[in-house]
Enzyme design. Sequence first.
Site, PDB file in Angstrom:
ATOM      1  N   HIS A 130      30.987  36.576  43.232  1.00  0.00           N
ATOM      2  CA  HIS A 130      29.521  36.654  43.253  1.00  0.00           C
ATOM      3  C   HIS A 130      28.975  35.257  43.493  1.00  0.00           C
ATOM      4  O   HIS A 130      29.525  34.285  42.992  1.00  0.00           O
ATOM      5  CB  HIS A 130      28.988  37.205  41.926  1.00  0.00           C
ATOM      6  CG  HIS A 130      29.510  38.574  41.630  1.00  0.00           C
ATOM      7  ND1 HIS A 130      28.904  39.718  42.083  1.00  0.00           N
ATOM      8  CD2 HIS A 130      30.617  38.981  40.954  1.00  0.00           C
ATOM      9  CE1 HIS A 130      29.595  40.778  41.686  1.00  0.00           C
ATOM     10  NE2 HIS A 130      30.649  40.355  41.006  1.00  0.00           N
ATOM     11  N   ASP A 189      36.414  37.968  40.202  1.00  0.00           N
ATOM     12  CA  ASP A 189      35.080  38.342  39.686  1.00  0.00           C
ATOM     13  C   ASP A 189      34.306  37.087  39.272  1.00  0.00           C
ATOM     14  O   ASP A 189      33.689  37.044  38.211  1.00  0.00           O
ATOM     15  CB  ASP A 189      35.184  39.356  38.535  1.00  0.00           C
ATOM     16  CG  ASP A 189      33.869  40.104  38.309  1.00  0.00           C
ATOM     17  OD1 ASP A 189      32.898  39.861  39.061  1.00  0.00           O
ATOM     18  OD2 ASP A 189      33.816  40.926  37.374  1.00  0.00           O
ATOM     19  N   HIS A 226      36.920  39.137  45.203  1.00  0.00           N
ATOM     20  CA  HIS A 226      35.849  39.526  44.272  1.00  0.00           C
ATOM     21  C   HIS A 226      35.105  38.285  43.772  1.00  0.00           C
ATOM     22  O   HIS A 226      35.483  37.652  42.791  1.00  0.00           O
ATOM     23  CB  HIS A 226      36.445  40.294  43.089  1.00  0.00           C
ATOM     24  CG  HIS A 226      35.412  40.971  42.245  1.00  0.00           C
ATOM     25  ND1 HIS A 226      35.701  42.041  41.432  1.00  0.00           N
ATOM     26  CD2 HIS A 226      34.086  40.746  42.079  1.00  0.00           C
ATOM     27  CE1 HIS A 226      34.614  42.435  40.806  1.00  0.00           C
ATOM     28  NE2 HIS A 226      33.612  41.660  41.173  1.00  0.00           N
ATOM     29  N   HIS A 280      38.046  45.194  38.973  1.00  0.00           N
ATOM     30  CA  HIS A 280      38.217  44.699  37.594  1.00  0.00           C
ATOM     31  C   HIS A 280      38.671  45.753  36.569  1.00  0.00           C
ATOM     32  O   HIS A 280      37.992  46.010  35.594  1.00  0.00           O
ATOM     33  CB  HIS A 280      36.975  43.939  37.113  1.00  0.00           C
ATOM     34  CG  HIS A 280      35.647  44.640  37.188  1.00  0.00           C
ATOM     35  ND1 HIS A 280      35.443  45.936  36.790  1.00  0.00           N
ATOM     36  CD2 HIS A 280      34.438  44.182  37.602  1.00  0.00           C
ATOM     37  CE1 HIS A 280      34.176  46.239  36.953  1.00  0.00           C
ATOM     38  NE2 HIS A 280      33.548  45.197  37.453  1.00  0.00           N
ATOM     39  N   HIS A 332      32.141  49.896  40.263  1.00  0.00           N
ATOM     40  CA  HIS A 332      32.088  49.394  38.891  1.00  0.00           C
ATOM     41  C   HIS A 332      32.029  50.639  38.016  1.00  0.00           C
ATOM     42  O   HIS A 332      31.045  51.376  38.060  1.00  0.00           O
ATOM     43  CB  HIS A 332      30.860  48.508  38.662  1.00  0.00           C
ATOM     44  CG  HIS A 332      30.791  47.988  37.259  1.00  0.00           C
ATOM     45  ND1 HIS A 332      30.873  46.645  36.966  1.00  0.00           N
ATOM     46  CD2 HIS A 332      30.689  48.631  36.063  1.00  0.00           C
ATOM     47  CE1 HIS A 332      30.814  46.494  35.644  1.00  0.00           C
ATOM     48  NE2 HIS A 332      30.690  47.686  35.075  1.00  0.00           N
TER      49      HIS A 332
END
Length: 470
Positions: free
Chosen positions: A65, A318, A63, A247, A191
Amino acid sequence: MKPYDLRLHDGRVVLPGTGLSEVDVCVRDGKIAAICAPSDELPAAETVDVTGRWVLPGAIDAHVHLGQDLSVPKTVEDAALETASAAAGGVTTMLAYLMSPQPYDELFPAARDLMAEHAHTDFGFHFCVVTPEHIENIGHYARDLGVSSFKVFTNFRGNEGAYLNLPGNDDSFLFDALQAAADSGAMIAQHAENIELVWRLRERLSKDPDAGLDAWHAVRPPYVEAEAEGRVAYLASVVGASSYAVHVTSREALSALERQRAEYPDVFVETCPHYLTLGIDSGLGSRGKVNPPLRTRDDREALWEAVADGRVDVIGSDHVPRHFSAKDKDLWSASAGFPGTGTLLPLLLSEGHFNRGIPVERLVDLTATRPAQLFGLWPRKGAIRIGADADFAVVDPNRPSTVAAATQHSGAAYSVWEGWESKVSVQHTILGGEFTVRDGAVQGPRGQFLARRNSGRAALAFGAKKEVPA
Ligand SMILES: [Zn+2]
């Protein structure tokens, strides 16, 4: 027989099923080629003494970004700095979310090529599915681009996603995406937050400019998360899809997912180091703003229990690489998310193993084996076994390290764990038999793109058939 390329000598190696074992590992042509006794005389071009160190399968951060706007990696720094951060923390593979309303056929080649030139980890992508056209192409993306996991934002109703340039959606969109994933051997990563409830709570709670993280938690409370998690997992069961709860933050969301999993097995759960170690009581201010929010001590305890007993499948970071200038604002205007790929493994080993007694092999399962299996990388990645890629994190359990932004490499230039002590340090990271980190120093880039045809149940079934690696 020609000598092995590399031998890791006299370490304690996490082997599948047996945990920390006193064996040597030999590498040839980028693959694990032999596992032998330390006394065996197998010649190698280079032998590295790892006495007293743990040799773990390289971590897979499922995970991440990338890019300052979180859409795609665009600059050399987007690719190089964040993967260097990951490698320094023992990560050898990252799966990054590409996020845009554009067709991914337009974005994917440039993102892949930029990463292939500058990444210090192997990498794959997830796509965020935000338009009907994306849904129509889920099968094509899995078959032809090697991307088989897709995020759906349940919270982007109306204009809610506009700050990320993303259109709104509804439950029929979610339902169509689940159906397309089920038809394609792919998985939906949701999400999950019920934004309509958040809107109501926002109306009620004052926008106090001095508000702290308790206010963020109060406008997006656990029931907002739990309701949406239960809804997605239930709808997934209706169409036979695999769903992956990214998450998960709270006791209530865990319970909602467990209720669904009792009826239907293909419900997978991820949590992140920050939900295990930080909360509204951590004194972080806006730097600790993240969606879903940091929670309470009780939620952390519930998550640790689920980590220990296997109800959590994966721990991903994340990671959000935005610079700290986007954070140092009042709570309501600060951006959400923070960097974490570099601290994932060191913090988890320290907090999970040393402070809570969770076996190292359980933590390896969460950070390597299970993500490899769920995201279509098994048996090439995820465990130290003959024929697998020679990806290792060599960790020194006798040398503590302190988290500092200065040694995290990330373009974010801060860490919410600044000053935290880990009881371990990552000494070497090895990717395909080559050092990406040697004695703590990051080496040149060598990451490759990983095509993943299946995720979720389809990947588990496929992986099981390939138990004996080539
Ligand atoms: Zn994320």
